[in-house]
Motif scaffolding. Structure first.
Motif, short mmCIF file in Angstrom:
data_model
loop_
_atom_site.label_atom_id
_atom_site.label_comp_id
_atom_site.label_asym_id
_atom_site.label_seq_id
_atom_site.Cartn_x
_atom_site.Cartn_y
_atom_site.Cartn_z
N GLU A 40 -2.46 13.64 -3.44
CA GLU A 40 -1.06 14.03 -3.61
C GLU A 40 -0.32 14.05 -2.27
O GLU A 40 0.84 13.61 -2.18
CB GLU A 40 -0.98 15.40 -4.28
CG GLU A 40 -1.41 15.39 -5.74
CD GLU A 40 -1.47 16.78 -6.33
OE1 GLU A 40 -1.38 17.77 -5.56
OE2 GLU A 40 -1.62 16.90 -7.56
N ASN A 41 -0.99 14.56 -1.24
CA ASN A 41 -0.33 14.66 0.06
C ASN A 41 -0.20 13.31 0.75
O ASN A 41 0.73 13.11 1.53
CB ASN A 41 -1.07 15.67 0.94
CG ASN A 41 -0.68 17.10 0.63
OD1 ASN A 41 0.38 17.57 1.03
ND2 ASN A 41 -1.53 17.80 -0.12
N LYS A 42 -1.12 12.41 0.48
CA LYS A 42 -0.96 11.05 1.02
C LYS A 42 0.25 10.37 0.40
O LYS A 42 0.99 9.64 1.09
CB LYS A 42 -2.23 10.23 0.77
CG LYS A 42 -3.36 10.54 1.74
CD LYS A 42 -4.56 9.63 1.51
CE LYS A 42 -5.62 9.87 2.58
NZ LYS A 42 -6.82 9.00 2.38
N GLU A 43 0.46 10.60 -0.89
CA GLU A 43 1.65 10.07 -1.55
C GLU A 43 2.91 10.69 -0.95
O GLU A 43 3.91 10.01 -0.71
CB GLU A 43 1.57 10.34 -3.06
CG GLU A 43 0.47 9.56 -3.76
CD GLU A 43 0.26 10.00 -5.20
OE1 GLU A 43 0.92 10.98 -5.62
OE2 GLU A 43 -0.57 9.38 -5.90
N HIS A 44 2.84 12.00 -0.72
CA HIS A 44 3.97 12.70 -0.10
C HIS A 44 4.23 12.16 1.31
O HIS A 44 5.39 11.93 1.70
CB HIS A 44 3.65 14.20 -0.05
CG HIS A 44 4.79 15.04 0.42
ND1 HIS A 44 4.64 16.35 0.80
CD2 HIS A 44 6.11 14.76 0.61
CE1 HIS A 44 5.81 16.83 1.18
NE2 HIS A 44 6.71 15.89 1.07
N LEU A 45 3.16 11.94 2.06
CA LEU A 45 3.30 11.43 3.43
C LEU A 45 3.93 10.04 3.42
O LEU A 45 4.79 9.73 4.27
CB LEU A 45 1.93 11.38 4.11
CG LEU A 45 1.90 10.84 5.54
CD1 LEU A 45 2.78 11.69 6.46
CD2 LEU A 45 0.46 10.80 6.07
N SER A 46 3.53 9.21 2.48
CA SER A 46 4.09 7.86 2.38
C SER A 46 5.60 7.92 2.16
O SER A 46 6.37 7.18 2.79
CB SER A 46 3.42 7.10 1.25
OG SER A 46 4.00 5.82 1.09
#
Length: 268
Positions: A239-245
């Motif tokens: 989820e946080n990788k998606e947010h970071l992207s």
């Protein structure tokens, strides 16, 4: 404020040798309140201005406020939180009732001390090594409630001292002012990336725990709990990788638009 580690033996003697139960309760609570203040102060980045927070009318002027903030910032455990609140409650009853001078005056308090404040042998062992039991002998055997109360105070003081030592090795840094919108977005990207890194470290620790448990015939319940936490970490990382992207795309857009508006040059 003087270092909280100074004069600890003197304070211990005062707590044990103080005359009445009322005095013991109030002195013990005051001791813990001072240690909580020291713990909170370790995390303040503007220490010179922090004293006003602890003034009588300040945001952290009460024992209750110090306990609540320490707990909700994750500086103390739920067990320490429970003990501190019970100490505070008993202190208030002694302080605000003229009829209360002894533990004998309130059967409810005696039951609560036995049920809530009794420190088990495994937790007490660290203090037993430094002969704390010898100090407790000075308290009359006719007053086991005072002995358990003092024992709880001494253990909590030690636990909170350990929290302070931890704080002194994890010194927080004050945030700096944002320079511009791009700087704000960069801050957000770094925060999300830092969270991902922490999740990765936690997941690695959990995997090592899983391997250790497997090699040492750990219980099925333990293995299941570890797997559940690993799955949760994986979900949080995803989820946080998606947010970071998304954050990085917004950062790129801000950068391009600020250049178009002449707020940045191409070199920045």
């Amino acid at each position: 404020m003087a270092d909280i580690f100074q004069n600890s033996n003197k304070i211990e003697d005062e707590l044990i040798n103080v005359g009445s139960d009322r005095a013991c309760v109030i002195v013990g609570a005051a001791l813990l309140e001072d240690v909580l203040r020291a713990l909170l102060a370790e995390y303040f980045t503007h220490k010179a201005d922090s004293n006003k927070l602890f003034d009588h009318s300040g945001a952290l002027g009460t024992f209750s406020a110090k306990i609540e903030l320490s707990f909700h910032l994750g500086l103390i455990s739920d067990y320490e939180y429970k003990l501190l609140n019970k100490i505070r409650d008993i202190r208030n009853r002694f302080a605000h009732r003229t009829c209360m001078s002894s533990f004998q005056d309130d059967p409810g308090i005696k039951d609560e001390i036995t049920a809530v404040l009794t420190i088990n042998d495994k937790l007490w062992f660290r203090l037993k090594l430094v002969h704390a039991d010898e100090a407790l002998v000075k308290i009359s055997s006719d007053n086991p409630w005072k002995r358990e109360y003092v024992k709880c105070i001494l253990w909590l003081r030690l636990a909170l001292y350990h929290r302070i030592i931890h704080a002194r090795h994890t010194i927080p840094e004050p945030v700096t002012p944002f320079v511009d919108s791009l700087d704000m977005q960069e801050f957000l990207c770094n925060s999300v990336e830092s969270w991902i890194n922490r999740c990765n470290i936690k997941m690695q620790d959990l995997r090592e725990m899983r391997n250790f448990a497997s090699e040492n015939n750990g219980s099925q319940e333990l293995a299941s709990n570890i797997e559940t936490n690993i799955s949760l970490c994986k979900k949080q990382i995803k989820e946080n990788k998606e947010h970071l992207s998304i954050c990085q795309k917004i950062k790129k857009l801000i950068h391009e638009k600020m250049i178009e508006e002449g707020l940045l040059d191409n070199k920045q």
